[in-house]
Scaffold this motif. Structure first.
Motif, PDB file in Angstrom:
ATOM      1  N   PHE A 225       0.826  -1.210   0.000  1.00 25.00           N
ATOM      2  CA  PHE A 225       0.000   0.000   0.000  1.00 25.00           C
ATOM      3  C   PHE A 225       0.861   1.262   0.000  1.00 25.00           C
ATOM      4  CE2 PHE A 225      -2.476  -3.316   2.182  1.00 25.00           C
ATOM      5  CZ  PHE A 225      -3.604  -3.344   1.370  1.00 25.00           C
ATOM      6  N   ASN A 226       0.316   2.355  -0.540  1.00 23.39           N
ATOM      7  CA  ASN A 226       1.025   3.633  -0.521  1.00 23.39           C
ATOM      8  C   ASN A 226       0.576   4.475   0.672  1.00 23.39           C
ATOM      9  OD1 ASN A 226      -1.474   4.755  -1.203  1.00 23.39           O
ATOM     10  ND2 ASN A 226      -0.968   4.935  -3.382  1.00 23.39           N
ATOM     11  N   HIS A 227       1.019   5.724   0.704  1.00 24.97           N
ATOM     12  CA  HIS A 227       0.737   6.585   1.856  1.00 24.97           C
ATOM     13  C   HIS A 227      -0.744   6.935   1.981  1.00 24.97           C
ATOM     14  CE1 HIS A 227       1.104   9.385  -1.509  1.00 24.97           C
ATOM     15  NE2 HIS A 227       0.432  10.270  -0.795  1.00 24.97           N
TER      16      HIS A 227
ATOM     17  N   GLY B 179      -3.033   4.656   1.598  1.00 23.79           N
ATOM     18  CA  GLY B 179      -3.714   3.419   1.937  1.00 23.79           C
ATOM     19  C   GLY B 179      -4.263   2.687   0.728  1.00 23.79           C
TER      20      GLY B 179
ATOM     21  N   SER C 142       5.489  -1.267   2.125  1.00 23.33           N
ATOM     22  CA  SER C 142       4.406  -0.283   2.280  1.00 23.33           C
ATOM     23  C   SER C 142       4.857   0.872   3.173  1.00 23.33           C
ATOM     24  CB  SER C 142       3.168  -0.960   2.885  1.00 23.33           C
ATOM     25  OG  SER C 142       2.657  -1.968   2.041  1.00 23.33           O
TER      26      SER C 142
ATOM     27  N   TRP D 120       3.047   4.333   3.983  1.00 22.47           N
ATOM     28  CA  TRP D 120       1.842   3.720   4.578  1.00 22.47           C
ATOM     29  C   TRP D 120       2.053   3.493   6.062  1.00 22.47           C
ATOM     30  CZ3 TRP D 120       1.496  -1.225   6.809  1.00 22.47           C
ATOM     31  CH2 TRP D 120       0.201  -1.657   7.128  1.00 22.47           C
TER      32      TRP D 120
END
Length: 264
Positions: free
Chosen positions: A216-218, A220, A255, A260
Motif C-alpha cells: 500500500f502507498n501513503h 492506503g 508499504s 503507509w
C-alpha cells in the motif's frame, strides 16, 4: 491482422520505417540468444537488405549490438539503460529492491513484484530463487488477473471497478484448476481480502504456485503486490505459515517505505 498492424490502424498511418525498427527491437529483446540477419529477416518476411538497414541504424544508437565473431544480433545495452530508468519511475519497485533480495534469501524461492500499468497487471521486477527451477517470467510480462496470486490480491484490494471489469470478460481457463466461475472467484477474493494474502496453486501453470500480499502507498491504496513463486513441491496448496508471514512482513515493510502506516 497482427497486434502491431491493428494498433497502427487505430492510431493512424504512422511511419512504416519506424514501425519496423521498433518491432525489430522488441523482437530481439524477447530472444534468448543472438540471431543471424537471415533469421531476423525471415521472422519479418522482409528482405535481408531492408532489415540490415534498420539494424545498422539501431546499432549506431546502441539499441542493437552485433557480435564481432559470429555477426549475430541481439538487444543492445541502451535497452537495459532505458528499462532501468523507466523502472525507477515506478516507486514501488524502487522501494522494494532490497526487500525482494531479503525475501528470496529467507525463502529460497523466486520473488516477484507487480504493479498495474495502463490497466494491465505487469511484473516490475523478478529475482530467481535458489532452486533448480527458473521461470520464463521477466520484467514487463503481463499476468492474468483472475488466475494468479498477484491478480487476486489486486482484485481484493483495488477499487471495485477492477473486479467488475475482470468479471465482464470471459475468464480464461489456463489449467483445469483455473477458477472460471464468477461466483466462486468472488468468494475467493472475499477470502483474500479477509486474510490479507492470496495463492494460486496450479491455476496458471500446472505444478506452480505463488503466494502474494498487497503493498500500500501513503494513501492506503494498493500500489503493488509482492509474491514468492515456486513449484508446488516448495510452496504447497496450503502454504506454510512461515512463508505467509515472510511475504506479508515483506509487503508491510515495503508499504512503510512508501509512507503507509497501519491504522491503530
Amino acid at each position: 491482422m497482427d497486434d502491431v498492424s491493428g494498433k497502427a490502424e487505430r492510431l493512424g498511418t504512422g511511419t512504416s520505417t519506424l514501425d519496423m525498427a521498433l518491432r525489430i527491437v522488441e523482437f530481439l529483446a524477447a530472444q534468448d540468444q543472438p540471431l543471424t540477419l537471415a533469421q531476423i529477416a525471415k521472422a519479418f518476411s522482409a528482405s535481408k537488405a531492408t532489415v540490415y538497414r534498420h539494424l545498422v541504424t539501431l546499432q549506431r544508437h546502441d539499441f542493437v549490438r552485433q557480435d564481432k565473431e559470429t555477426s549475430r544480433y541481439e538487444a543492445g545495452v541502451k535497452l537495459l539503460m532505458l528499462g532501468e530508468a523507466v523502472r525507477n519511475r515506478f516507486e514501488v519497485a524502487t522501494a522494494a529492491r532490497d526487500e525482494l533480495s531479503g525475501l528470496r534469501e529467507r525463502t529460497g524461492q523466486a520473488v516477484t513484484i507487480c504493479g498495474m500499468v495502463d490497466g494491465k497487471l505487469v511484473v516490475l521486477d523478478l529475482l530467481h530463487g535458489r532452486t533448480v527451477i527458473e521461470f520464463g517470467t521477466r520484467p514487463g510480462t503481463e499476468l492474468s488477473i483472475h488466475a494468479t496470486a498477484h491478480g487476486k490480491v489486486w482484485l481484493a484490494f483495488a477499487k471495485p471497478a477492477l473486479f467488475e471489469q475482470t468479471m465482464a470478460a470471459p475468464l480464461q481457463a489456463w489449467t483445469p484448476k483455473t477458477i472460471v466461475d464468477p461466483a466462486r472467484l468472488r468468494e475467493e477474493i472475499d477470502t483474500v481480502r479477509a486474510q490479507g494474502w492470496a495463492m494460486a496453486a496450479d491455476e496458471l501453470l500446472t505444478a506452480v504456485n505463488a503466494l502474494a500480499a498487497p503493498v500500500f502507498n501513503h494513501r492506503g491504496e494498493i500500489a503493488g503486490s509482492v509474491a514468492i513463486v515456486g513449484s508446488t513441491q516448495f510452496i504447497a496448496a496450503s502454504p506454510d505459515g512461515a512463508q505467509i508471514d515472510e511475504v506479508r512482513a515483506t509487503a508491510h515493510r515495503i508499504s512503510e517505505r512508501l509512507g503507509w502506516r497501519e491504522k491503530e
